[in-house]
Design a protein around this motif. Structure first.
Motif, PDB file in Angstrom:
ATOM      1  N   THR A  80      27.324  33.672  29.875  1.00 38.73           N
ATOM      2  CA  THR A  80      27.558  34.961  31.034  1.00 38.73           C
ATOM      3  C   THR A  80      28.066  34.559  32.119  1.00 38.73           C
ATOM      4  OG1 THR A  80      24.988  35.789  30.217  1.00 38.73           O
ATOM      5  CG2 THR A  80      26.216  36.596  32.060  1.00 38.73           C
ATOM      6  N   PRO A  81      27.801  33.293  32.499  1.00 36.32           N
ATOM      7  CA  PRO A  81      28.569  32.490  33.756  1.00 36.32           C
ATOM      8  C   PRO A  81      30.328  32.640  33.889  1.00 36.32           C
ATOM      9  CG  PRO A  81      26.515  31.206  33.232  1.00 36.32           C
ATOM     10  CD  PRO A  81      26.474  32.267  32.904  1.00 36.32           C
ATOM     11  N   GLU A  82      29.927  32.201  32.115  1.00 38.52           N
ATOM     12  CA  GLU A  82      32.117  32.193  31.719  1.00 38.52           C
ATOM     13  C   GLU A  82      32.304  33.830  32.250  1.00 38.52           C
ATOM     14  OE1 GLU A  82      29.999  28.414  31.383  1.00 38.52           O
ATOM     15  OE2 GLU A  82      29.852  30.565  30.099  1.00 38.52           O
ATOM     16  N   ALA A  83      31.897  34.535  31.685  1.00 36.69           N
ATOM     17  CA  ALA A  83      32.013  35.883  31.071  1.00 36.69           C
ATOM     18  C   ALA A  83      32.479  36.438  32.852  1.00 36.69           C
ATOM     19  CB  ALA A  83      31.586  36.184  30.669  1.00 36.69           C
ATOM     20  N   THR A  84      31.105  36.142  33.910  1.00 35.52           N
ATOM     21  CA  THR A  84      31.169  36.705  34.978  1.00 35.52           C
ATOM     22  C   THR A  84      32.619  35.966  35.724  1.00 35.52           C
ATOM     23  OG1 THR A  84      28.895  36.602  35.105  1.00 35.52           O
ATOM     24  CG2 THR A  84      29.873  36.212  37.291  1.00 35.52           C
ATOM     25  N   LEU A  85      32.496  35.094  35.595  1.00 35.22           N
ATOM     26  CA  LEU A  85      33.680  34.117  36.309  1.00 35.22           C
ATOM     27  C   LEU A  85      35.525  34.649  35.705  1.00 35.22           C
ATOM     28  CD1 LEU A  85      32.250  30.488  36.101  1.00 35.22           C
ATOM     29  CD2 LEU A  85      32.784  31.570  38.046  1.00 35.22           C
ATOM     30  N   ALA A  86      35.232  35.244  34.723  1.00 33.73           N
ATOM     31  CA  ALA A  86      37.145  35.386  34.268  1.00 33.73           C
ATOM     32  C   ALA A  86      37.216  36.698  34.693  1.00 33.73           C
ATOM     33  CB  ALA A  86      36.723  36.275  32.941  1.00 33.73           C
ATOM     34  N   VAL A  87      36.008  37.688  35.364  1.00 35.76           N
ATOM     35  CA  VAL A  87      35.985  39.246  35.734  1.00 35.76           C
ATOM     36  C   VAL A  87      36.020  38.823  37.771  1.00 35.76           C
ATOM     37  CG1 VAL A  87      35.207  39.657  34.215  1.00 35.76           C
ATOM     38  CG2 VAL A  87      33.980  40.002  35.536  1.00 35.76           C
ATOM     39  N   VAL A  88      35.347  38.036  38.454  1.00 34.69           N
ATOM     40  CA  VAL A  88      35.321  37.968  39.730  1.00 34.69           C
ATOM     41  C   VAL A  88      37.099  37.883  40.316  1.00 34.69           C
ATOM     42  CG1 VAL A  88      32.839  37.719  40.279  1.00 34.69           C
ATOM     43  CG2 VAL A  88      34.294  36.116  40.226  1.00 34.69           C
ATOM     44  N   GLU A  89      36.848  38.328  41.203  1.00 35.49           N
ATOM     45  CA  GLU A  89      38.728  37.902  42.075  1.00 35.49           C
ATOM     46  C   GLU A  89      37.520  36.920  42.970  1.00 35.49           C
ATOM     47  OE1 GLU A  89      39.199  42.175  41.290  1.00 35.49           O
ATOM     48  OE2 GLU A  89      38.242  41.844  43.350  1.00 35.49           O
ATOM     49  N   ARG A  90      36.415  37.127  43.584  1.00 33.21           N
ATOM     50  CA  ARG A  90      36.205  35.660  44.983  1.00 33.21           C
ATOM     51  C   ARG A  90      34.824  35.294  44.640  1.00 33.21           C
ATOM     52  NH1 ARG A  90      36.031  38.693  50.336  1.00 33.21           N
ATOM     53  NH2 ARG A  90      35.384  40.688  49.325  1.00 33.21           N
ATOM     54  N   LEU A  91      34.660  34.237  44.831  1.00 31.17           N
ATOM     55  CA  LEU A  91      33.234  34.008  44.966  1.00 31.17           C
ATOM     56  C   LEU A  91      32.557  34.012  45.799  1.00 31.17           C
ATOM     57  CD1 LEU A  91      34.571  29.955  42.238  1.00 31.17           C
ATOM     58  CD2 LEU A  91      33.097  32.848  41.240  1.00 31.17           C
ATOM     59  N   THR A  92      31.390  33.534  45.406  1.00 31.43           N
ATOM     60  CA  THR A  92      29.907  33.499  46.406  1.00 31.43           C
ATOM     61  C   THR A  92      29.210  32.877  46.431  1.00 31.43           C
ATOM     62  OG1 THR A  92      28.584  35.017  45.750  1.00 31.43           O
ATOM     63  CG2 THR A  92      30.585  35.894  47.167  1.00 31.43           C
ATOM     64  N   PRO A  93      29.429  31.172  46.445  1.00 30.38           N
ATOM     65  CA  PRO A  93      28.479  30.164  45.807  1.00 30.38           C
ATOM     66  C   PRO A  93      27.317  30.503  46.532  1.00 30.38           C
ATOM     67  CG  PRO A  93      30.525  29.433  47.540  1.00 30.38           C
ATOM     68  CD  PRO A  93      30.749  30.677  47.082  1.00 30.38           C
ATOM     69  N   GLY A  94      26.887  30.429  47.825  1.00 27.56           N
ATOM     70  CA  GLY A  94      26.082  30.066  48.678  1.00 27.56           C
ATOM     71  C   GLY A  94      24.137  31.178  48.035  1.00 27.56           C
ATOM     72  N   ILE A  95      25.124  31.989  46.819  1.00 30.87           N
ATOM     73  CA  ILE A  95      23.878  32.582  45.788  1.00 30.87           C
ATOM     74  C   ILE A  95      23.286  32.001  44.976  1.00 30.87           C
ATOM     75  CG2 ILE A  95      23.738  34.758  44.884  1.00 30.87           C
ATOM     76  CD1 ILE A  95      24.881  36.349  46.645  1.00 30.87           C
ATOM     77  N   PRO A  96      23.708  31.153  44.471  1.00 34.28           N
ATOM     78  CA  PRO A  96      23.183  30.983  43.185  1.00 34.28           C
ATOM     79  C   PRO A  96      22.939  29.570  43.601  1.00 34.28           C
ATOM     80  CG  PRO A  96      25.760  31.397  42.770  1.00 34.28           C
ATOM     81  CD  PRO A  96      25.667  31.959  43.966  1.00 34.28           C
ATOM     82  N   GLU A  97      23.519  29.413  44.750  1.00 35.52           N
ATOM     83  CA  GLU A  97      23.160  27.684  45.523  1.00 35.52           C
ATOM     84  C   GLU A  97      21.416  27.835  46.351  1.00 35.52           C
ATOM     85  OE1 GLU A  97      25.991  26.421  47.808  1.00 35.52           O
ATOM     86  OE2 GLU A  97      26.973  26.151  46.612  1.00 35.52           O
ATOM     87  N   ALA A  98      21.333  28.999  47.300  1.00 35.26           N
ATOM     88  CA  ALA A  98      19.880  29.178  47.171  1.00 35.26           C
ATOM     89  C   ALA A  98      18.784  29.665  45.979  1.00 35.26           C
ATOM     90  CB  ALA A  98      20.087  31.409  48.359  1.00 35.26           C
ATOM     91  N   MET A  99      19.443  30.346  45.143  1.00 34.73           N
ATOM     92  CA  MET A  99      18.789  30.260  44.203  1.00 34.73           C
ATOM     93  C   MET A  99      18.092  29.281  43.088  1.00 34.73           C
ATOM     94  SD  MET A  99      20.135  34.147  42.103  1.00 34.73           S
ATOM     95  CE  MET A  99      21.395  33.357  41.725  1.00 34.73           C
ATOM     96  N   ARG A 100      19.132  28.699  42.841  1.00 34.71           N
ATOM     97  CA  ARG A 100      18.737  27.325  41.989  1.00 34.71           C
ATOM     98  C   ARG A 100      17.942  26.696  42.742  1.00 34.71           C
ATOM     99  NH1 ARG A 100      23.237  28.400  39.999  1.00 34.71           N
ATOM    100  NH2 ARG A 100      24.564  27.971  41.662  1.00 34.71           N
ATOM    101  N   ALA A 101      17.609  26.259  44.473  1.00 30.09           N
ATOM    102  CA  ALA A 101      17.170  25.708  45.501  1.00 30.09           C
ATOM    103  C   ALA A 101      15.525  26.393  45.379  1.00 30.09           C
ATOM    104  CB  ALA A 101      17.424  25.584  47.456  1.00 30.09           C
ATOM    105  N   GLU A 102      15.573  27.539  45.920  1.00 29.59           N
ATOM    106  CA  GLU A 102      14.189  28.143  45.204  1.00 29.59           C
ATOM    107  C   GLU A 102      13.186  28.142  44.401  1.00 29.59           C
ATOM    108  OE1 GLU A 102      10.768  29.347  46.639  1.00 29.59           O
ATOM    109  OE2 GLU A 102      12.349  29.572  47.538  1.00 29.59           O
ATOM    110  N   SER A 103      13.822  27.759  43.741  1.00 31.14           N
ATOM    111  CA  SER A 103      14.138  27.184  41.537  1.00 31.14           C
ATOM    112  C   SER A 103      13.380  25.745  41.583  1.00 31.14           C
ATOM    113  CB  SER A 103      14.847  27.859  40.471  1.00 31.14           C
ATOM    114  OG  SER A 103      15.397  29.331  40.213  1.00 31.14           O
TER     115      SER A 103
END
Length: 163
Positions: A80-103
């Motif tokens: 899923t991450p690879e498919a997502t990276l193939a279609v997005v135009e701009r990354l928003t890295p803070g969102i997954p960083e925050a989710m991983r920090a909470e996890s």
């Protein structure tokens, strides 16, 4: 009220061999947070199918927030991450960083999530883990910030980013 979609990525869910619990739970969470859920589906762990449904949500349906659940781990089929990276135009890295920090506050295995997030057009796409519990913990960690991000994404010109 922003529109939203929930895409469950699961070979077994797609084949009807496993009940999807994370997708319906995310729909509930989105509705409780004033999103209008206009699209839900289950797709297998197939890169092209994931890319196609993400493009449909962003380009055709013009959905503001697109959540995926599943396919973010280390299994060879988790793409899923690879498919997502193939279609997005701009990354928003803070969102997954925050989710991983909470996890990481909950389990040391939280660092193993490969979730990505990014923008395609005016759609924000966020990958969430496949389990009901982890997907809920992850989206709840960022839902307030996501609201503000969507307000900025849909604003004309500069958004009000004050305190």
């Amino acid at each position: 009220m922003f529109t939203a979609a929930v895409i469950t990525v699961s070979d077994k869910g797609y084949a009807g061999q496993r009940e999807d619990t994370s997708g319906p739970n995310l729909v509930r969470i989105l509705k409780e947070n004033d999103y209008e859920v206009v699209f839900t589906t289950i797709v297998p762990d197939d890169k092209k199918m994931i890319e196609d449904v993400l493009k449909k949500c962003a380009d055709e349906l013009k959905i503001a927030l697109v959540l995926t659940t599943g396919g973010t781990g280390f299994s060879p089929r988790d793409i899923t991450p690879e498919a997502t990276l193939a279609v997005v135009e701009r990354l928003t890295p803070g969102i997954p960083e925050a989710m991983r920090a909470e996890s990481m506050r909950i389990t040391p295995k939280g660092c193993l999530s490969r979730s990505q997030a990014g923008i395609r057009g005016r759609s924000l796409i966020i990958n969430l883990p496949g389990s009901k519990k982890a997907s809920e913990e992850n989206i709840m960690a960022v839902i307030g910030a996501v609201d503000h991000g969507l307000e900025m994404l849909y604003s004309e010109g500069s958004a009000n980013c004050g305190g």
